[in-house]
Design a protein around this motif. Structure first.
Motif, PDB file in Angstrom:
ATOM      1  N   ARG A  13       0.854  -1.190   0.000  1.00  0.00           N
ATOM      2  CA  ARG A  13       0.000   0.000   0.000  1.00  0.00           C
ATOM      3  C   ARG A  13       0.883   1.230   0.000  1.00  0.00           C
ATOM      4  O   ARG A  13       1.771   1.379   0.840  1.00  0.00           O
ATOM      5  CB  ARG A  13      -0.897   0.018   1.240  1.00  0.00           C
ATOM      6  CG  ARG A  13      -1.747   1.270   1.361  1.00  0.00           C
ATOM      7  CD  ARG A  13      -2.734   1.165   2.502  1.00  0.00           C
ATOM      8  NE  ARG A  13      -2.118   1.278   3.802  1.00  0.00           N
ATOM      9  CZ  ARG A  13      -2.241   2.337   4.602  1.00  0.00           C
ATOM     10  NH1 ARG A  13      -2.960   3.379   4.241  1.00  0.00           N
ATOM     11  NH2 ARG A  13      -1.661   2.331   5.780  1.00  0.00           N
ATOM     12  N   THR A  41       0.918   4.732   1.030  1.00  0.00           N
ATOM     13  CA  THR A  41       0.108   5.502   1.960  1.00  0.00           C
ATOM     14  C   THR A  41      -0.060   6.948   1.526  1.00  0.00           C
ATOM     15  O   THR A  41      -0.970   7.626   1.999  1.00  0.00           O
ATOM     16  CB  THR A  41       0.690   5.456   3.384  1.00  0.00           C
ATOM     17  OG1 THR A  41       1.996   6.045   3.375  1.00  0.00           O
ATOM     18  CG2 THR A  41       0.768   4.016   3.889  1.00  0.00           C
ATOM     19  N   PHE A  64      -6.663   6.769   2.486  1.00  0.00           N
ATOM     20  CA  PHE A  64      -5.876   5.612   2.927  1.00  0.00           C
ATOM     21  C   PHE A  64      -4.830   5.121   1.936  1.00  0.00           C
ATOM     22  O   PHE A  64      -4.211   4.089   2.167  1.00  0.00           O
ATOM     23  CB  PHE A  64      -6.808   4.452   3.296  1.00  0.00           C
ATOM     24  CG  PHE A  64      -7.735   4.782   4.419  1.00  0.00           C
ATOM     25  CD1 PHE A  64      -7.250   5.092   5.675  1.00  0.00           C
ATOM     26  CD2 PHE A  64      -9.105   4.802   4.218  1.00  0.00           C
ATOM     27  CE1 PHE A  64      -8.110   5.404   6.720  1.00  0.00           C
ATOM     28  CE2 PHE A  64      -9.976   5.111   5.253  1.00  0.00           C
ATOM     29  CZ  PHE A  64      -9.474   5.414   6.511  1.00  0.00           C
ATOM     30  N   GLY A  65      -4.655   5.812   0.819  1.00  0.00           N
ATOM     31  CA  GLY A  65      -3.670   5.377  -0.161  1.00  0.00           C
ATOM     32  C   GLY A  65      -4.276   4.454  -1.194  1.00  0.00           C
ATOM     33  O   GLY A  65      -5.496   4.338  -1.329  1.00  0.00           O
TER      34      GLY A  65
END
Length: 150
Positions: free
Chosen positions: A115, A117, A127-128
């Protein structure tokens, strides 16, 4: 519940247990200021050998796999289903990818999420945006715009 270790060492990298409820077990390692890796086991248990091997690969090849994920996103986010506006599509062509501060979550089933970010793309707020991998192969874009990560 099984007694869970406070620390797990994988390839010289120490993962420390993170407080969580009894349903999951999580260990984290902060690789540097912008990169971290988490091991997540649900239901709570000690990470198995396959998860430990995969986490070792993720840690040792983190930079390379983050680049693979960024290139995958540059390609896949052009698909009509993501409906990126023209300015964001142009950002995908910039020399510097519009994604940063990667973190990885390695699950016990052999998959994991890288992820980013931080991203300038609207879909990445708050939240990415992520890429789900099987082993070292990217498999899917994880749109976290509607996620509840609390």
């Amino acid at each position: 519940m099984t007694d869970l270790p406070e620390h797990v060492v994988i390839g010289g990298t120490t993962f420390s247990r993170v407080e969580s409820d009894d349903s999951i077990a999580c260990w984290a390692s902060i690789l540097d200021d912008t990169r971290s890796v988490f091991l997540l086991v649900e239901p709570a248990a000690v990470p198995g050998p396959a998860q430990l091997r995969l986490a070792g690969t993720v840690v040792s090849r983190f930079g390379e796999l983050a680049e693979v994920a960024a290139e995958y996103l540059r390609h896949r986010l052009r698909e009509p289903r993501f409906d990126l506006p023209p300015a964001e599509l142009s950002a995908l062509d910039a020399p510097e990818a519009p994604f940063s501060e990667p973190e990885a979550v390695v699950w016990a089933d052999g998959t994991w999420l890288l992820r980013f970010t931080e991203s300038s793309l609207l879909m990445a707020d708050p939240f990415g945006v992520g890429v789900v991998f099987e082993g070292t192969t990217p498999r899917n874009v994880e749109d976290l715009s509607d996620a509840d990560l609390a």
